[in-house]
Design a protein around this motif. Structure first.
Motif, PDB file in Angstrom:
ATOM      1  N   THR A   1       0.811  -1.226   0.000  1.00 44.43           N
ATOM      2  CA  THR A   1       0.000   0.000   0.000  1.00 44.43           C
ATOM      3  C   THR A   1       0.839   1.268   0.000  1.00 44.43           C
ATOM      4  OG1 THR A   1      -0.101   0.083   2.431  1.00 44.43           O
ATOM      5  CG2 THR A   1      -1.780  -1.214   1.292  1.00 44.43           C
TER       6      THR A   1
ATOM      7  N   THR B   1       2.219   2.476   2.661  1.00 46.74           N
ATOM      8  CA  THR B   1       1.927   3.164   3.923  1.00 46.74           C
ATOM      9  C   THR B   1       3.075   3.008   4.904  1.00 46.74           C
ATOM     10  OG1 THR B   1      -0.463   2.811   3.658  1.00 46.74           O
ATOM     11  CG2 THR B   1       0.334   3.325   5.875  1.00 46.74           C
TER      12      THR B   1
ATOM     13  N   ARG C   1       4.134   3.582   8.759  1.00 52.99           N
ATOM     14  CA  ARG C   1       3.619   3.809  10.113  1.00 52.99           C
ATOM     15  C   ARG C   1       4.741   4.346  10.982  1.00 52.99           C
ATOM     16  NH1 ARG C   1       2.271  -0.937  12.664  1.00 52.99           N
ATOM     17  NH2 ARG C   1       1.196   0.261  14.260  1.00 52.99           N
TER      18      ARG C   1
ATOM     19  N   ALA D   1       1.468   7.107   1.857  1.00 60.82           N
ATOM     20  CA  ALA D   1       0.594   7.441   2.981  1.00 60.82           C
ATOM     21  C   ALA D   1       1.385   7.317   4.271  1.00 60.82           C
ATOM     22  CB  ALA D   1      -0.634   6.519   3.013  1.00 60.82           C
TER      23      ALA D   1
ATOM     24  N   GLU E   1       1.006   7.220   8.581  1.00 58.35           N
ATOM     25  CA  GLU E   1       0.184   7.109   9.781  1.00 58.35           C
ATOM     26  C   GLU E   1       1.077   7.342  10.987  1.00 58.35           C
ATOM     27  OE1 GLU E   1      -1.628   3.291   9.771  1.00 58.35           O
ATOM     28  OE2 GLU E   1      -2.901   3.692   8.007  1.00 58.35           O
TER      29      GLU E   1
END
Length: 200
Positions: A124, A126, A128, A165, A167
């Motif tokens: 993805t 992403t 973290r 992305a 997070e």
């Protein structure tokens, strides 16, 4: 540059031929009869020239700095750590550092947010991160996580565009706000009671 990239590299770029090629493309667009199309193409060319011109100017500035002229200086170090130059190198798959190192560089450029990598999902894109500050502490409260995420996203866009992305979780238990300890002063159970008599 990767071996695959080197194998696919075109013939050496010639400034004159490249200029003629751009002019030919603009002429073809002008032949469509739509002046807005040609104007948009010219604006695009100018934007790219400004971008690359700024990158070259920045590279020359970094390389000519007195600290980088020492015999023991690594000439690549200031280039790889600069957001503008690094973004150009990454754009053309020329940056010699791997993704993990570039992510570390990006986070180091926003070290005031004290972010650590938790993991990266290659599927993805992403990333973290964990913030060393517990959510809700200090000024800004809920805005702290948003500010840290935005800062990280901006830096990563230059150094590691593979990250699509971000997070950010607090240092406390993920998903749970930290407890705020509030002092109550004197023990309520003994409040109002007379002090014990002193013994001789």
């Amino acid at each position: 540059m990767s071996a695959a990239r080197a194998a696919e590299a075109p013939h050496p770029v010639n400034a004159t031929q490249t200029g003629l090629r751009i002019e030919a493309v603009l002429d073809r667009l002008a032949a469509t009869g739509d002046p807005a199309v040609r104007a948009a193409a010219e604006e695009l060319v100018q934007a790219l020239m400004d971008f690359y011109g700024a990158g070259l100017d920045r590279a020359l500035h970094l390389l000519s700095a007195p600290a980088n002229r020492r015999a023991d200086a690594d000439p690549l170090a200031p280039l790889l750590g600069d957001e503008l130059v690094a973004s150009l190198l990454v754009l053309h798959d020329l940056h010699p550092e791997d993704r993990a190192t570039r992510i570390a560089r990006a986070l180091d450029s926003v070290r005031e947010h004290d972010l650590d990598v938790v993991d990266f999902d290659e599927t993805t894109g992403t990333l973290r991160l964990r913030s060393a500050e517990a959510a809700g502490t200090g000024c800004g409260c809920a805005a702290n996580g948003t500010t840290a995420r935005q800062a990280a996203e901006d830096a990563l866009a230059c150094f590691a565009p593979e990250v699509t992305a971000v997070e950010v979780e607090s240092a406390g238990t993920p998903g749970e706000p930290p407890l705020l300890q509030i002092g109550l002063g004197p023990d309520r159970r003994t409040a109002g009671r007379p002090a014990p008599a002193k013994t001789a």
